[in-house]
Design a protein around this motif. Structure first.
Motif, PDB file in Angstrom:
ATOM      1  N   TYR A 169       7.508  12.027  -2.419  1.00 33.85           N
ATOM      2  CA  TYR A 169       6.298  12.786  -1.612  1.00 33.85           C
ATOM      3  C   TYR A 169       4.796  12.291  -2.480  1.00 33.85           C
ATOM      4  O   TYR A 169       4.646  12.566  -3.540  1.00 33.85           O
ATOM      5  CB  TYR A 169       6.391  13.888  -1.702  1.00 33.85           C
ATOM      6  N   LEU A 170       4.074  11.911  -1.658  1.00 35.32           N
ATOM      7  CA  LEU A 170       2.565  11.508  -2.098  1.00 35.32           C
ATOM      8  C   LEU A 170       1.334  12.105  -1.133  1.00 35.32           C
ATOM      9  O   LEU A 170       1.523  12.127   0.042  1.00 35.32           O
ATOM     10  CB  LEU A 170       2.305  10.027  -2.046  1.00 35.32           C
ATOM     11  N   CYS A 171       0.644  12.982  -1.868  1.00 40.96           N
ATOM     12  CA  CYS A 171      -0.433  13.876  -1.048  1.00 40.96           C
ATOM     13  C   CYS A 171      -1.490  12.844  -0.829  1.00 40.96           C
ATOM     14  O   CYS A 171      -1.942  12.291  -1.973  1.00 40.96           O
ATOM     15  CB  CYS A 171      -0.582  14.918  -1.818  1.00 40.96           C
ATOM     16  N   GLY A 172      -1.863  12.719   0.291  1.00 42.98           N
ATOM     17  CA  GLY A 172      -2.893  11.796   0.852  1.00 42.98           C
ATOM     18  C   GLY A 172      -4.307  12.575   0.261  1.00 42.98           C
ATOM     19  O   GLY A 172      -5.352  11.514   0.184  1.00 42.98           O
ATOM     20  N   ALA A 173      -4.540  13.727   0.037  1.00 43.95           N
ATOM     21  CA  ALA A 173      -5.751  14.352  -0.470  1.00 43.95           C
ATOM     22  C   ALA A 173      -5.840  14.377  -1.628  1.00 43.95           C
ATOM     23  O   ALA A 173      -6.951  13.967  -2.289  1.00 43.95           O
ATOM     24  CB  ALA A 173      -5.562  15.920   0.072  1.00 43.95           C
ATOM     25  N   CYS A 174      -5.047  14.700  -2.696  1.00 43.33           N
ATOM     26  CA  CYS A 174      -5.259  14.750  -3.964  1.00 43.33           C
ATOM     27  C   CYS A 174      -4.386  13.624  -4.926  1.00 43.33           C
ATOM     28  O   CYS A 174      -4.884  13.522  -6.259  1.00 43.33           O
ATOM     29  CB  CYS A 174      -4.997  16.095  -4.526  1.00 43.33           C
ATOM     30  N   GLY A 175      -3.519  12.888  -4.197  1.00 49.69           N
ATOM     31  CA  GLY A 175      -2.635  11.812  -4.930  1.00 49.69           C
ATOM     32  C   GLY A 175      -1.593  12.332  -5.748  1.00 49.69           C
ATOM     33  O   GLY A 175      -0.958  11.772  -6.551  1.00 49.69           O
ATOM     34  N   HIS A 176      -1.299  13.670  -5.716  1.00 52.99           N
ATOM     35  CA  HIS A 176      -0.056  14.066  -6.237  1.00 52.99           C
ATOM     36  C   HIS A 176       1.305  13.406  -5.912  1.00 52.99           C
ATOM     37  O   HIS A 176       1.594  13.266  -4.644  1.00 52.99           O
ATOM     38  CB  HIS A 176       0.182  15.765  -5.820  1.00 52.99           C
ATOM     39  N   PRO A 208       1.036  -1.056  -0.053  1.00 51.43           N
ATOM     40  CA  PRO A 208       0.023  -0.028   0.045  1.00 51.43           C
ATOM     41  C   PRO A 208       0.914   1.280   0.243  1.00 51.43           C
ATOM     42  O   PRO A 208       1.969   1.296   0.841  1.00 51.43           O
ATOM     43  CB  PRO A 208      -0.820  -0.157   1.286  1.00 51.43           C
ATOM     44  N   TRP A 209       0.433   2.169  -0.780  1.00 46.72           N
ATOM     45  CA  TRP A 209       1.174   3.567  -0.764  1.00 46.72           C
ATOM     46  C   TRP A 209       0.755   4.353   0.652  1.00 46.72           C
ATOM     47  O   TRP A 209      -0.545   4.451   0.719  1.00 46.72           O
ATOM     48  CB  TRP A 209       0.964   4.178  -2.144  1.00 46.72           C
ATOM     49  N   LEU A 210       1.581   4.803   1.255  1.00 52.41           N
ATOM     50  CA  LEU A 210       1.545   5.921   2.092  1.00 52.41           C
ATOM     51  C   LEU A 210       1.753   7.313   1.888  1.00 52.41           C
ATOM     52  O   LEU A 210       2.670   7.472   1.281  1.00 52.41           O
ATOM     53  CB  LEU A 210       2.094   5.266   3.585  1.00 52.41           C
ATOM     54  N   SER A 211       0.666   8.113   2.226  1.00 46.12           N
ATOM     55  CA  SER A 211       1.125   9.381   1.979  1.00 46.12           C
ATOM     56  C   SER A 211       2.112  10.044   2.888  1.00 46.12           C
ATOM     57  O   SER A 211       2.138   9.685   3.959  1.00 46.12           O
ATOM     58  CB  SER A 211      -0.351  10.389   2.241  1.00 46.12           C
ATOM     59  N   GLY A 212       2.692  11.183   2.371  1.00 40.67           N
ATOM     60  CA  GLY A 212       3.647  11.754   3.197  1.00 40.67           C
ATOM     61  C   GLY A 212       4.944  11.831   2.596  1.00 40.67           C
ATOM     62  O   GLY A 212       5.116  11.328   1.205  1.00 40.67           O
TER      63      GLY A 212
END
Length: 81
Positions: A24-31, A4-8
């Motif tokens: 860096y993965l944004c948990g809100a928008c998926g960037h 699983p991908w974790l945000s942050g």
């Protein structure tokens, strides 16, 4: 990288002789952003990517609400009593 991908901000491969990678993965928008190389990763972490992205994240920008929105009749009756 599997699972699983974790945000942050995640930094890996920091051992001697390896090429560091920062994700860096944004948990809100998926960037997603990825930086490789020891000097680039160090500069990227100093720049604080989470704060930089938060200012432009589309998930943080909500459409302005219409001021003519009315309460349902039941809510209006409860508010008046």
């Amino acid at each position: 990288m599997t699972g699983p991908w974790l945000s942050g901000l995640h930094i890996r491969r920091m051992a001697k002789g390896q090429t560091p990678i920062a994700d860096y993965l944004c948990g809100a928008c998926g960037h997603h952003e990825r930086v490789t190389g020891r000097a680039r990763v160090a500069d990227y972490v100093r720049a604080n990517p989470a704060t930089d992205h938060r200012a432009t994240c589309p998930a943080n920008h909500q459409a302005p609400q219409d001021e003519s929105v009315r309460l349902p009749d039941r809510a209006l009756k409860c508010a008046l009593n």
